[in-house]
Design a protein around this motif. Structure first.
Motif, PDB file in Angstrom:
ATOM      1  N   GLU A 233      23.913  50.347 -28.679  1.00 29.80           N
ATOM      2  CA  GLU A 233      24.828  51.485 -28.717  1.00 29.80           C
ATOM      3  C   GLU A 233      24.781  52.163 -30.082  1.00 29.80           C
ATOM      4  O   GLU A 233      24.813  53.394 -30.188  1.00 29.80           O
ATOM      5  N   THR A 234      24.715  51.362 -31.134  1.00 30.85           N
ATOM      6  CA  THR A 234      24.634  51.913 -32.480  1.00 30.85           C
ATOM      7  C   THR A 234      23.317  52.652 -32.684  1.00 30.85           C
ATOM      8  O   THR A 234      23.276  53.728 -33.292  1.00 30.85           O
TER       9      THR A 234
ATOM     10  N   LYS B 132      23.601  55.995 -31.182  1.00 32.82           N
ATOM     11  CA  LYS B 132      24.378  56.911 -32.037  1.00 32.82           C
ATOM     12  C   LYS B 132      23.532  57.447 -33.185  1.00 32.82           C
ATOM     13  O   LYS B 132      23.634  58.612 -33.563  1.00 32.82           O
TER      14      LYS B 132
ATOM     15  N   ASN C 284      33.566  48.267 -26.389  1.00 25.42           N
ATOM     16  CA  ASN C 284      32.684  49.404 -26.084  1.00 25.42           C
ATOM     17  C   ASN C 284      31.243  49.170 -26.488  1.00 25.42           C
ATOM     18  O   ASN C 284      30.358  49.891 -26.075  1.00 25.42           O
ATOM     19  N   ASP C 285      31.019  48.194 -27.335  1.00 21.39           N
ATOM     20  CA  ASP C 285      29.640  47.833 -27.637  1.00 21.39           C
ATOM     21  C   ASP C 285      29.571  46.349 -27.991  1.00 21.39           C
ATOM     22  O   ASP C 285      30.597  45.666 -28.084  1.00 21.39           O
ATOM     23  N   LEU C 286      28.340  45.877 -28.167  1.00 20.36           N
ATOM     24  CA  LEU C 286      28.148  44.444 -28.431  1.00 20.36           C
ATOM     25  C   LEU C 286      28.926  43.990 -29.655  1.00 20.36           C
ATOM     26  O   LEU C 286      29.466  42.886 -29.691  1.00 20.36           O
ATOM     27  N   ASP C 287      28.984  44.864 -30.673  1.00 18.87           N
ATOM     28  CA  ASP C 287      29.677  44.490 -31.897  1.00 18.87           C
ATOM     29  C   ASP C 287      31.150  44.222 -31.634  1.00 18.87           C
ATOM     30  O   ASP C 287      31.720  43.247 -32.135  1.00 18.87           O
TER      31      ASP C 287
ATOM     32  N   SER D  63      22.960  46.665 -32.482  1.00 17.32           N
ATOM     33  CA  SER D  63      23.350  46.879 -31.089  1.00 17.32           C
ATOM     34  C   SER D  63      22.690  48.145 -30.579  1.00 17.32           C
ATOM     35  O   SER D  63      22.486  49.102 -31.334  1.00 17.32           O
TER      36      SER D  63
END
Lengths: 468, 468
Positions: free
Chosen positions: A438-439, A442, B280-283, A436
């Motif tokens: 977002e990951t 991070k 909050n995210d795709l996961d 993802s």
């Protein structure tokens, strides 16, 4: 404490070795044979007659006439102190006690006895209540887990330290499955003799170890821990997760490895001050480990996002700003070059959506231009392999730029079977791939924070050898 | 807006159908053939001669003498309004415009033209700039993506709505790979005619849809969105992720689907007030979707953790308390029963570490006792398949209890190949499996929050038909 003999033994005695495949001592001996340990192996069992697994066995450690660098002890807890005493008397240089049944189940006196014997002979002892050591380079494997249940790691630069055996074996399996290479895995259980300070001290100077990932339940020597933390993070990144962050988690840790947990606030403050990278869950341990293992340090937070799917570019942008990073601005030369290289339908503003028909040519052109733009500190390339244009040539393009340019790059490729194949291609070539955006953001943030820490710390504490 | 003909068409015209396998219209027609659509198929192409893919083709839509429920339009953007006009004149009931090149690239007038034609004929039009619809039950598949690049989902209860086509196809692939069953996938692109309000309105009453997962870039009709949100979440859970949370992400969304993004604070407040589950995210979209898809509602936050690896019990405990949940306390009867069922080495206090040699008998005994304890609202069972005792009988035990008891259960099983096999066994039987205890805790929290919302909302807004 000198761990060299334990980490690179020329001779290993397995005490509790057995022909019975259900016994821990059997599994460990079989592991040593399977991984092709090149030193001498001595199966030891009080009931032994003749060979065990085709190797001459001994009833007692002092029946062995040659020097023993390491004894792996897998016998019932109550007999461990006396077995260790025999080892000491026989001049064994180090021991790993895999047996459980000590302080973690209230048997504190037994654990004190063990500590007493170790002290008497100045013997470095790992455990008890641990999985011990795995090292694919030195072909060492004390893990008493059936081989088929874990993916086994290849040789690499990640060392993984875990107080917990279970978390250890699980992460080890995940590490291997994710294609990380391992320097060494150390599960140290109750930390009766060798503790986190000794292990970090060893790994700080270990040239095979490029990155340390660490599951910690509690550190017993606060001041020493701070000193070794400072020294270690100057040399290499340490990604850490603390079990027992909440009061109730700490109580659970107490009954697990008999750890003194202390307040997490204190730990967190120390972790931050001394350059640890904090993982908030098991997943982050891997996500952060992966970027440190493969990417150079990153001195700025201006990230160029390119994608073949617009929505993920939006999520990636959110991810960057939520982590205090920003979307890079390209130079006018770069913009002109991109405008020329991309079809009219592509809006070249970052995050650049190269559209669903983007192929390797489009990825190549974008990466070529962007990797040379001085306003870009790192690249996040999103390659959705579900799109018509993305195939293994796109993966090859990402591998080419990801491994040849000087800037860090992360790839985002979420998906099923077809994507997995390409993900593996990229990861086995050293390009970190995330599921993802977002990951990935991070992970970039963790890399940038550590890079900044190193620069500041070197000014403050003097220099160390730098990661990569 | 009535979407019934679009969702369950008896006859479909594919405008832009082609014998050239590189053309979007070719891929879509091939998909319809591959999935075994049982209605009539009409390939339409201005240059068509004879058959396309073995099906009689037409030059224009009005050459078709029979009624057409749905036209899938895959022609260059500039020609879409006139093609849609022809559809309207020919009495076509609905259309999906997959073509891009409208407001998202600044062609606002073209998009207004399209809207005008749709309005003139009161025709529900999905898109433009979208992937359209996939529905394994009705055997509909307008996705112009090569089949081999995506894992295709089986029939199930999850409906997935995505403004973005790329995010859509990616999540669809992940959903399938993770073993979710799909009710329908709707990618609606620029939302020119049919928007999120229309789609939620349809899905709220759709009996095939048990859970909705939703990637939203922006809602155009605020008040209507709130009304339909309120109505939908009373009937079924909606897990939502918003693209364009940050100012910069919102700008990126603007150029992607021409969405009016608005402040995320406003969206978030609405999401929370009206019972959406925020990812909050795709996961998290998948993690939360999975628990809603398989587990009953959960009226309390007392979670029983059992594990075959102590460290993960510590992390799970942290995960619960960090999410405002708590470790359950068992009754004295349960404790007595557990004490009897577990070997002495097992400390039966929750989180209960059943040790690395825990087998299916130990899991069965624990689950039997704990599932009947009135002080337990849900169970988190951690099964590390790396341990000597865990094999497919443990997976069978978790499947048995996970599918037969009335309380929610989540399983945590991180690992590589051996674990994956068991994970798939459990997931295909409807037991949600997570890779980390922290994630499982978040999923339980989402389930409990929604359950509480439902109870409160029913009092406030009156009742709806309840999820499960």
């Amino acid at each position: 404490m000198n761990l060299e003999r334990m980490m690179h033994p020329k001779s290993v005695a397995i005490i509790g070795a057995s022909s019975n495949p259900d016994k821990v001592g059997h599994i460990i001996l079989q592991n040593y044979i399977d991984v092709g340990f090149s030193g001498k192996l001595y199966p030891v069992n009080i009931n032994a007659e003749g060979d065990i697994l085709g190797i001459k066995s001994y009833k007692r450690i002092n029946d062995i006439k040659n020097a023993v660098d390491l004894a792996v002890i897998a016998v019932p807890a109550a007999t461990v102190p006396s077995v260790l005493e025999e080892c000491g008397r026989a001049g064994v240089k180090s021991a790993v006690v895999v047996s459980g049944g000590f302080a973690e189940v209230g048997e504190i006196r037994l654990e004190e006895e063990l500590a007493g014997v170790a002290k008497k002979y100045s013997m470095p002892v790992l455990g008890p209540n641990c999985l011990g050591i795995m090292d694919p380079r030195a072909r060492i494997d004390t893990l008493f887990l059936p081989t088929f249940k874990l993916d086994k790691p290849s040789i690499g630069g990640v060392s993984f330290v875990s107080q917990s055996g279970a978390v250890g074996s699980t992460i080890l399996d995940l590490i291997s499955h994710e294609g990380f290479g391992l320097a060494r895995f150390i599960s140290y259980g109750n930390a009766t003799v060798i503790d986190e300070v000794d292990i970090l001290n060893y790994l700080a100077d270990d040239d095979d170890t490029k990155v340390i990932i660490f599951y910690l339940e509690g550190a017993k020597r606060g001041r020493d821990f701070i000193e070794i933390a400072k020294r270690t993070t100057l040399k290499k990144p340490v990604v850490i997760i603390k079990g027992g962050k909440t009061e109730e988690g700490a109580k659970a840790a107490q009954s697990h490895t008999a750890s003194l947990a202390g307040s997490y606030q204190t730990y967190e403050a120390i972790f931050r001050q001394f350059g640890f990278t904090i993982a908030n869950d098991l997943d982050e341990l891997l996500f952060f480990g992966k970027i440190f293992d493969t990417q150079p340090l990153c001195r700025g937070n201006r990230i160029a996002i390119i994608t073949n799917g617009g929505g993920t570019g939006v999520l990636a942008t959110d991810g960057l700003y939520e982590n205090g990073l920003q979307v890079a601005k390209l130079s006018s030369q770069s913009n002109a070059a991109l405008r020329k290289a991309m079809p009219p339908i592509v809006n070249i503003r970052l995050p650049m959506d190269m559209a669903g028909d983007a192929d390797d040519k489009r990825f190549n052109a974008a990466l070529d231009i962007i990797s040379n733009d001085p306003g870009v500190d790192a690249i996040m390339a999103i390659a959705l392999f579900q799109t018509p244009g993305a195939d293994s040539r796109v993966a090859a393009s990402l591998i080419h730029y990801g491994t040849s340019m000087k800037k860090p790059m992360v790839v985002v490729s979420p998906g099923g079977s077809y994507t997995e194949v390409h993900k593996r291609m990229m990861e086995s070539s050293g390009v970190p791939v995330y599921d993802s955006p977002e990951t990935a953001a991070k992970a970039l943030k963790a890399l940038i924070d550590y890079s900044n820490y190193i620069d500041n710390a070197k000014r403050l504490y003097g220099s160390g050898k730098e990661h990569k």
